[in-house]
Design a protein around this motif. Structure first.
Motif, mmCIF file in Angstrom:
data_model
loop_
_atom_site.group_PDB
_atom_site.id
_atom_site.type_symbol
_atom_site.label_atom_id
_atom_site.label_comp_id
_atom_site.label_asym_id
_atom_site.label_seq_id
_atom_site.Cartn_x
_atom_site.Cartn_y
_atom_site.Cartn_z
ATOM 1 N N LYS A 93 0.445 -1.156 0.091
ATOM 2 C CA LYS A 93 -0.108 0.476 0.011
ATOM 3 C C LYS A 93 0.525 1.722 0.351
ATOM 4 O O LYS A 93 0.756 2.627 -1.020
ATOM 5 C CB LYS A 93 -1.311 0.004 0.978
ATOM 6 C CG LYS A 93 -1.926 1.197 1.332
ATOM 7 C CD LYS A 93 -2.575 1.416 2.787
ATOM 8 C CE LYS A 93 -1.177 2.659 3.173
ATOM 9 N NZ LYS A 93 -1.357 2.946 4.291
ATOM 10 N N TRP A 94 1.561 1.589 0.750
ATOM 11 C CA TRP A 94 2.986 2.778 0.661
ATOM 12 C C TRP A 94 3.254 2.747 -0.870
ATOM 13 O O TRP A 94 3.183 3.437 -1.102
ATOM 14 C CB TRP A 94 4.128 2.359 2.053
ATOM 15 C CG TRP A 94 4.716 3.549 1.711
ATOM 16 C CD1 TRP A 94 6.207 3.380 1.656
ATOM 17 C CD2 TRP A 94 4.619 4.547 2.254
ATOM 18 N NE1 TRP A 94 6.188 5.149 1.540
ATOM 19 C CE2 TRP A 94 5.675 5.528 2.299
ATOM 20 C CE3 TRP A 94 2.867 5.236 3.166
ATOM 21 C CZ2 TRP A 94 5.605 7.071 2.799
ATOM 22 C CZ3 TRP A 94 2.689 6.631 3.547
ATOM 23 C CH2 TRP A 94 3.800 7.577 3.049
ATOM 24 N N THR A 98 2.724 6.216 -3.033
ATOM 25 C CA THR A 98 3.548 7.425 -3.530
ATOM 26 C C THR A 98 3.131 7.113 -4.822
ATOM 27 O O THR A 98 3.691 8.094 -6.127
ATOM 28 C CB THR A 98 4.963 6.960 -3.140
ATOM 29 O OG1 THR A 98 5.369 5.577 -4.023
ATOM 30 C CG2 THR A 98 5.063 6.150 -2.081
ATOM 31 N N LEU A 99 2.342 6.431 -5.966
ATOM 32 C CA LEU A 99 2.266 6.539 -7.527
ATOM 33 C C LEU A 99 1.030 7.293 -7.415
ATOM 34 O O LEU A 99 0.016 7.235 -8.744
ATOM 35 C CB LEU A 99 2.380 5.082 -8.111
ATOM 36 C CG LEU A 99 3.324 3.889 -7.970
ATOM 37 C CD1 LEU A 99 3.335 2.657 -8.164
ATOM 38 C CD2 LEU A 99 5.216 5.259 -8.801
ATOM 39 N N THR A 177 -5.400 1.128 -13.212
ATOM 40 C CA THR A 177 -4.425 1.823 -13.698
ATOM 41 C C THR A 177 -3.911 2.265 -12.911
ATOM 42 O O THR A 177 -1.934 2.469 -13.153
ATOM 43 C CB THR A 177 -5.483 3.484 -13.411
ATOM 44 O OG1 THR A 177 -6.638 3.121 -13.980
ATOM 45 C CG2 THR A 177 -4.604 4.690 -13.845
ATOM 46 N N LEU A 178 -3.345 1.669 -11.554
ATOM 47 C CA LEU A 178 -2.230 1.658 -10.496
ATOM 48 C C LEU A 178 -1.230 0.579 -11.112
ATOM 49 O O LEU A 178 0.356 0.391 -10.927
ATOM 50 C CB LEU A 178 -2.547 2.061 -9.259
ATOM 51 C CG LEU A 178 -1.479 2.031 -8.015
ATOM 52 C CD1 LEU A 178 -1.072 3.376 -7.961
ATOM 53 C CD2 LEU A 178 -3.001 2.018 -6.512
ATOM 54 N N ALA A 179 -2.369 -0.464 -11.621
ATOM 55 C CA ALA A 179 -0.803 -1.896 -11.294
ATOM 56 C C ALA A 179 -0.047 -1.183 -12.945
ATOM 57 O O ALA A 179 1.193 -1.648 -12.835
ATOM 58 C CB ALA A 179 -2.051 -2.639 -11.531
ATOM 59 N N ARG A 180 -0.671 -0.594 -14.127
ATOM 60 C CA ARG A 180 -0.649 -0.249 -15.213
ATOM 61 C C ARG A 180 1.165 0.857 -15.237
ATOM 62 O O ARG A 180 1.886 0.944 -15.920
ATOM 63 C CB ARG A 180 -0.878 0.508 -16.722
ATOM 64 C CG ARG A 180 -2.165 -0.537 -17.237
ATOM 65 C CD ARG A 180 -2.786 0.605 -18.343
ATOM 66 N NE ARG A 180 -3.529 1.094 -17.972
ATOM 67 C CZ ARG A 180 -4.283 1.167 -17.457
ATOM 68 N NH1 ARG A 180 -5.199 -0.281 -17.308
ATOM 69 N NH2 ARG A 180 -5.483 1.701 -17.557
ATOM 70 N N LYS A 185 6.927 1.980 -14.722
ATOM 71 C CA LYS A 185 7.476 2.364 -14.240
ATOM 72 C C LYS A 185 8.966 1.489 -13.478
ATOM 73 O O LYS A 185 10.071 1.605 -14.072
ATOM 74 C CB LYS A 185 7.895 2.790 -13.040
ATOM 75 C CG LYS A 185 8.185 4.340 -12.509
ATOM 76 C CD LYS A 185 7.887 4.977 -11.051
ATOM 77 C CE LYS A 185 8.820 5.375 -9.809
ATOM 78 N NZ LYS A 185 10.096 5.907 -9.822
ATOM 79 N N PHE A 186 8.678 -0.038 -13.448
ATOM 80 C CA PHE A 186 9.406 -0.555 -12.785
ATOM 81 C C PHE A 186 9.298 -1.903 -13.408
ATOM 82 O O PHE A 186 10.066 -2.826 -12.821
ATOM 83 C CB PHE A 186 8.892 -1.515 -11.516
ATOM 84 C CG PHE A 186 8.696 -0.085 -9.390
ATOM 85 C CD1 PHE A 186 10.223 1.107 -9.951
ATOM 86 C CD2 PHE A 186 7.621 0.431 -9.791
ATOM 87 C CE1 PHE A 186 10.032 1.733 -9.513
ATOM 88 C CE2 PHE A 186 7.746 1.723 -8.743
ATOM 89 C CZ PHE A 186 9.157 2.187 -8.715
#
Ligand code: AMP
Ligand code: TRP
Length: 345
Positions: A93-94, A98-99, A177-180, A185-186
């Motif tokens: 979650k943390w 940050t994204l 969206t967060l997964a994408r 990025k990573f």
């Protein structure tokens, strides 16, 4: 390997028939299909955003575990566990937070509904931007962060499917969206989950067919624990539309359509059959028959619940075993995520 399926329910009070038809009945059917590796959890950390007192929260957690089992979730087929016991969810979650732009969280429909809950419906509808901003300054931060925790709940398990009611679709879209974003990025390691809806994804209130059935408005709910007397009384009082016909027409007859939907799913009859059966009858006849169907449908659940209520230590053991399995499931994934992010090298 079977695809992973996950869902959570908040221990915030009694379950209503909207929770059941939109989510829990589906959990049981999906579990019994044997097609998925199933995880179902008690979202106790999400329930904390409602700032319950500790006694109520503990009681509700145990009660929801009983409800899970009484509706037919089976610890031999599904992992049944408690969200707060999976510490890695907090770590993910943390990272995910940050994204996440703060503005996206403040725009969420569920967030707005929850912070405005103390106001009357009429006030909520015409609230000004200034007044809304004043209110959110004082709202607890957990309510805003809520979808980030939910995304972590899902992404950590590599879940491909998430059975929920319609009110959770925005949170699922946010998760995707967060997964994408993370993957871009990573590196591509998070799976974008898909929602699974039932054909009653949004059951409406008995009081008002323009509002969804919700624990926060108990008078409009049929609870799974309601006695036959309460069920008859609530259905008798349920609002109806103008005209007398028992006809499924969501646009012009939303109240009776909502009741027909309950009738249809619980009785297994088609809408056409139901309409024919009540062709020359009135709302009173229909509501009495519906009450009979609801009472009969809920009886086995209520009986099982009574039995389970005396078996607290057995239930605690089931949850502990589930917590252990859930922790084992996610440990490796969290390590991979931390490596990708650069926290482990
Ligand atoms: P909650 O009690 O908010 O944790 O909700 C548990 C599940 O029930 C979630 O998947 C919700 O989307 C679903 N749900 C809640 N209210 C309704 C409703 N009125 N109709 C259909 N599904 C619902
Ligand atoms: N927000 C969900 C609800 O109110 C509960 C929940 C928390 C959830 N985490 C989840 C549902 C993960 C599905 C997947 O009903």
């Amino acid at each position: 390997m079977r695809p992973v399926l996950i869902s959570g329910v908040q221990p915030t009070g009694k379950l209503h028939i909207g929770n059941y038809l939109g989510a829990l009945k589906n959990f049981v059917d999906l579990q019994n299909s044997g097609r998925y590796e199933c995880y179902f959890f008690i979202a106790d950390l999400h329930a904390l955003t409602q700032t319950p007192n500790s006694k109520d929260l503990s009681r509700n957690i145990l009660n929801l575990a009983i409800d899970f089992l009484a509706t037919g979730l089976n610890p031999d087929k599904s992992v049944i566990f408690q969200q707060s016991q999976i510490k890695f969810v907090q770590e993910l979650k943390w990272i995910l937070s940050t994204l996440t732009p703060v503005s996206e969280l403040l725009r969420m429909t569920a967030f707005k509904e929850k912070v405005l809950q103390p106001l009357k419906y009429s006030e909520r509808e015409k609230i000004t931007k200034e007044k809304f901003e004043k209110i959110i300054e004082k709202s607890n931060f957990g309510l805003a962060e809520y979808p980030v925790l939910m995304a972590a709940d899902i992404l950590l398990y590599d879940a491909q499917f998430v059975p929920v009611g319609e009110d959770q679709l925005q949170h699922l879209e946010f998760t995707r969206t967060l997964a994408r974003k993370f993957n871009k990025k990573f590196g591509k390691i998070l799976i974008e989950p898909k929602p699974l809806l039932t054909d009653v994804p949004r059951l409406m209130s008995l009081d008002d067919p323009t509002k969804k059935m919700s624990k926060s408005q108990p008078s409009g709910c049929l609870f799974l624990d309601d006695s036959p007397k309460e069920i008859y009384k609530k259905l008798q009082k349920a609002v109806t539309d103008s005209g007398k016909e028992i006809k499924y027409d969501q646009k012009n007859k939303p109240a009776i359509s909502n009741l027909i939907k309950i009738y249809q799913v619980l009785s297994g009859q088609t809408v056409k059959n139901i309409e024919n059966k009540f062709k020359n009858k009135g709302y009173g006849d229909f509501k009495r028959d519906l009450a009979k169907i609801v009472v009969k449908y809920l009886a086995p659940f209520q009986k099982k619940k009574k039995q389970l209520s005396g078996q607290q230590s057995k239930i605690k053991k089931i949850i502990e075993a589930g917590n252990k399995k859930a922790n084992q499931k996610v440990e490796k994934k969290m390590e991979i995520i931390k490596k990708k992010v650069g926290l482990i090298f």
